[in-house]
Design a protein around this motif. Sequence first.
Motif, PDB file in Angstrom:
ATOM      1  N   GLU A  18     -17.542  69.903  38.530  1.00  0.00           N
ATOM      2  CA  GLU A  18     -17.358  71.052  37.701  1.00  0.00           C
ATOM      3  C   GLU A  18     -16.779  70.513  36.323  1.00  0.00           C
ATOM      4  O   GLU A  18     -17.030  70.590  35.148  1.00  0.00           O
ATOM      5  CB  GLU A  18     -16.558  72.076  38.198  1.00  0.00           C
ATOM      6  N   ASP A  19     -15.704  69.736  36.644  1.00  0.00           N
ATOM      7  CA  ASP A  19     -15.150  68.950  35.204  1.00  0.00           C
ATOM      8  C   ASP A  19     -15.822  68.264  34.602  1.00  0.00           C
ATOM      9  O   ASP A  19     -16.052  68.133  33.230  1.00  0.00           O
ATOM     10  CB  ASP A  19     -13.809  68.273  35.732  1.00  0.00           C
ATOM     11  N   HIS A  22     -18.511  70.224  32.832  1.00  0.00           N
ATOM     12  CA  HIS A  22     -17.970  70.921  31.597  1.00  0.00           C
ATOM     13  C   HIS A  22     -17.801  70.016  30.501  1.00  0.00           C
ATOM     14  O   HIS A  22     -18.197  70.183  29.120  1.00  0.00           O
ATOM     15  CB  HIS A  22     -16.562  71.490  31.986  1.00  0.00           C
TER      16      HIS A  22
END
Length: 140
Positions: A18-19, A22
């Motif tokens: 997710e990081d 992102h």
Amino acid sequence: SPSPSPGSDMFDEIVMAEDRFHGEGYQEGYAEGSHIGAVEGRRYGSLHGAKIGSEIGGYLGFALTWQCLLHKCTDEKNSKKIRALDSLIGMIHKFPYEDPTYDKLQEDLEKIRGKFKQVCSMLNIQSDFRVSTERSSLTF
């Protein structure tokens, strides 16, 4: 120390992914936004530059034509008009067309417009100078 369970490894991977997504999404969005901004800025700059160039070109054509007409009959009244025209032509020649970052561009443009109006007044001409994106026109 206890070894991490398979479940927590998967959870860490999901958080890391997710990081990562992102960060990648931000970079892609930033690059796309920068590109669109540059394209829009270039288009706006070209249009604005063309308008100013067209306006100043109109003033110069006007001034050179009147300078030529007045030199044919040189009396005292005309010499003042010729000096004013010479001044306008000088201001136009000094205008830094090639430098879009020139900080006094607007200020100098206003001075040229003021000098043009003064010359029109001396020549008893109504100055109604309009610039549009399609064409530029001097109307008397």
